[in-house]
Design a protein around this motif. Structure first.
Motif, short mmCIF file in Angstrom:
data_model
loop_
_atom_site.label_atom_id
_atom_site.label_comp_id
_atom_site.label_asym_id
_atom_site.label_seq_id
_atom_site.Cartn_x
_atom_site.Cartn_y
_atom_site.Cartn_z
N GLY A 185 64.46 4.81 15.83
CA GLY A 185 65.17 3.57 16.25
C GLY A 185 66.49 3.55 15.82
N ARG A 186 66.95 2.43 15.48
CA ARG A 186 68.50 2.39 15.03
C ARG A 186 68.26 2.34 13.43
NH1 ARG A 186 68.67 -1.29 19.14
NH2 ARG A 186 69.55 -0.58 20.82
N GLY A 187 68.82 3.40 12.98
CA GLY A 187 68.75 3.87 11.40
C GLY A 187 67.20 3.67 10.70
N GLU A 188 66.28 3.91 11.62
CA GLU A 188 64.76 3.77 11.03
C GLU A 188 64.00 4.73 11.67
OE1 GLU A 188 63.64 -0.27 11.79
OE2 GLU A 188 63.91 0.03 14.11
N SER A 189 63.10 5.20 11.09
CA SER A 189 62.11 6.23 11.53
C SER A 189 60.44 5.84 11.18
CB SER A 189 62.38 7.66 10.54
OG SER A 189 63.53 8.20 11.13
N PHE A 190 59.74 6.47 11.95
CA PHE A 190 58.36 6.01 12.10
C PHE A 190 57.67 7.19 12.02
CE2 PHE A 190 60.91 2.72 13.96
CZ PHE A 190 60.24 1.46 13.52
N LEU A 191 56.24 7.21 11.61
CA LEU A 191 55.29 8.31 11.93
C LEU A 191 54.08 7.42 12.43
CD1 LEU A 191 56.03 10.62 9.15
CD2 LEU A 191 56.16 11.38 11.45
#
Ligand code: F6R
Length: 610
Positions: A185-191
């Motif tokens: 996302g904007r300045g964020e990461s996910f798994l």
């Protein structure tokens, strides 16, 4: 089974993880937990029960942080309790892991680690991962190397994420067999196990492939192959409609999904059929000359998808004149079937992740067969490992009991049979027009049935004390009998068996007494008279008859204690209508008996273990 989610970014990680876990709860709901880097220390919170129980725990024992991992569990190794819930940590609580899958050689690894002084606290296979990682980290002082060596030791299927206390701005991951998606996302990461857990924040996503591993920061992904080389990748724009992921005012996802069926069938008709009535499957990249050469089909699938496969056999034989076998995936994968290059193997799966079905695909490909899968998740392992796939187009199915995916499977199988009949010139223009005319009328007929849900609700209430049910159907509706019984068992916990009407007198008829309700699926189509004979047989033994019959028929309702009419339609379309009252019956029976329809005990939506 089991859902994992991980986050790294500016938001409070506990709330991001809770939202993600709630979306993944369909994958397992016997315990849940999170691990968060809170003031530089890994802090774990876990609880037996549903995500709501974890949420309550976090109210009394809050955590603070912006990097963390979460898990919702469907137990494989060790009973569902707090100790066995994920995340699991190493000896010193400096490495935390969430995992989906099964580590088959965990006994050997555990023994080896115990001899080295590691202390284990759970009965799970997963716990060996943080301990192995700790061991290799001690040796290399490097997380990437520790991860690579850890993976090299593991046999089985896995997707896991590692939180390392010394690395506050990275999360490590690996995948082999179980699904894992990276989202940015904007300045964020996910798994996460599934992209639904990370929308709408993850604007772009990437499905991690088998045998890939790596790490994420808040705005980047490093992807490595098994041997450690950097893997180039391209992200896809995330296009899931978040509205599809909520209950839209219905009490349960299952009820919402039952009522979505006419709309889905309408959508399938519109996309599979052009104005001239020509059937098309733009996403299916199998050449027509190969399809023309196919002499035999083998369908492999599980549960509800297996029932759809049985209907599919009728469609393929009737319309495409293709000899077709249908096998349960867990049998097919071990039975060394006779197949060759002219056999088309068809795998049917809502989730696209069912382990047995996937293993059957590997079997088939090893025999040089082409595999065409029918999947509802087009980025799933089954879709990606098949030679071609057909999108079921049912939209995300969240209720654990499959409903809308089933009718979408029947529709797509029917269209596929008509498509094949078309390329083999087996149906005349007039026949095709008649068939397509009938199909176009279907959604409205489905709506008429669902509008009368209250009639079924009443049955469920009046039959709430019945402990056993028999379902009978023939021909196209033999699978409906199996499906009706499965639905009732899985969500209302009522013993029910489905039989082909003709098979009934070969044993099961002994069950009939005045205590036994028998649901007879008896629309006016082929073998109607035979079904009427079945009804007579049950009546003369004092069984209670509940029938699904065709509007205008006076015989079947006159012999029944309860009856429900479906609109008239062609024989081959009856299973798409007759299943609707049975889905409703299971749903309302579950409510009557105090069961939770969306989260039936012991089940999980995608069965990613054998
Ligand atoms: C029943 C049900 C299961 C699934 C089966 C196969 O309501 O949902 O029987 O049909 O586990 O799952 P898929 O279709 O995802 O391969």
């Amino acid at each position: 089974m089991c859902g994992i989610v991980a986050y790294l970014g500016p938001k409070s990680v506990d709330s991001v993880l809770l939202v993600g876990l709630t979306r993944l709860e369909y994958r397992g709901y016997d315990s849940a937990g999170i691990a968060v880097l809170d003031n530089g220390e890994i802090t774990v919170r876990k609880e037996k029960g549903k995500i709501k129980d974890l949420e309550d725990l976090l109210l009394t024992h809050p955590v603070e942080g912006t990097i963390g991992i979460g898990h919702t569990r469907w137990a494989t190794h060790g009973e569902p309790n707090r100790q066995n819930a994920h995340p699991h940590v190493d000896n010193h609580g400096k490495v935390a892991v969430v995992h989906n899958g099964i580590i088959e050689n965990h006994h050997t690894i555990r023994q080896e680690l115990i001899e080295k002084g590691h202390v284990f606290h759970s009965e799970t296979d997963t716990e060996v991962i943080p301990h192995l990682f700790e061991d290799y980290y001690k040796k290399h002082k490097d997380s990437a190397k520790a991860l690579q060596e850890t993976i090299a030791r593991l046999d089985g299927r896995y997707a896991f994420v590692v939180l390392v206390e010394q690395e506050p701005d990275r999360l490590y991951f690996a995948r082999s067999g179980s699904p894992l998606v990276y989202g940015r996302g904007r300045g964020e990461s996910f798994l996460a196990s599934d992209v639904s857990a990370i929308v709408p924040a993850a604007k772009e996503h990437l499905h991690i492939d088998n045998d890939q591993w790596g790490w994420i920061t808040k705005d980047s992904l490093e992807l490595r192959s098994k041997t450690g080389e950097a893997v180039p990748f391209e992200m896809s724009r995330t296009q899931i409609d978040v509205k599809a992921l909520d209950r839209a005012g219905y009490d349960h996802f299952m009820l919402k999904e039952i009522h979505e069926q006419p709309g889905i069938v309408r959508r399938i008709i519109q996309s599979r059929m052009d104005d001239e009535g020509i059937v098309r499957f733009p996403e299916m990249n199998l050449p027509n000359d190969f399809l023309n050469r196919v002499t035999r089909c083998m369908i492999t699938s599980a549960g509800t998808s297996w029932h759809a496969g049985i209907v599919g056999k009728f469609y393929l034989e009737q319309f495409a004149r293709l000899s077709t076998e249908v096998d349960i995936s867990s049998e097919f994968r071990y039975r060394n079937p006779i197949a060759d290059g002219e056999t088309l193997v068809m795998a049917i799966s809502q989730s696209g992740e069912t382990a047995d079905t996937l293993a059957g695909i590997h079997q088939a490909k090893a025999k040089f067969c082409r595999v065409l899968s029918f999947v509802n998740v087009t980025t799933s392992s089954i879709a990606r490992e098949s030679n071609a796939f057909i999108d079921l187009m049912a939209g995300p199915e969240i209720g654990v009991a499959s409903t809308k995916a089933y009718t979408a499977q029947l529709m797509n199988l029917l269209f596929y049979a008509l498509f094949t009949a078309g390329i083999k010139w087996l149906v005349s223009k007039e026949e095709r027009e008649q068939i397509l005319h009938e199909i176009r009328l279907l959604p409205e007929k489905m709506e008429q049935i669902l509008a009368r849900a209250d009639e079924i609700k009443k049955w469920a209430s009046e039959l709430r004390d019945s402990k056993d049910f028999v379902f009978l159907g023939r021909s196209f509706n033999h699978p409906t009998a199996l499906e009706g019984a499965l639905k009732l068992k899985e969500i209302a916990y009522v013993h029910a068996s489905g039989y082909a009407g003709g098979e009934f007198k070969h044993g099961p008829i002994a069950l009939i007494s005045d205590q036994m309700p028998v649901i007879c699926i008896a629309p006016q189509c082929d073998l109607y008279e035979k079904m009427v004979s079945n009804i007579e047989e049950v009546r003369s033994r004092k069984g209670r008859i509940i029938s699904i019959y065709t509007e205008g028929d006076t015989i079947v309702p006159s012999k029944s204690d309860y009856s429900f009419a479906i609109p008239q339609c062609a024989d081959y379309l009856t299973p798409i209508l007759t299943v609707l009252p049975l889905q409703l019956f299971a749903y309302y029976s579950a409510l009557e008996r105090g069961c939770e329809p969306d989260q039936p005990r012991n089940l999980a939506k995608s069965v990613t273990v054998e």
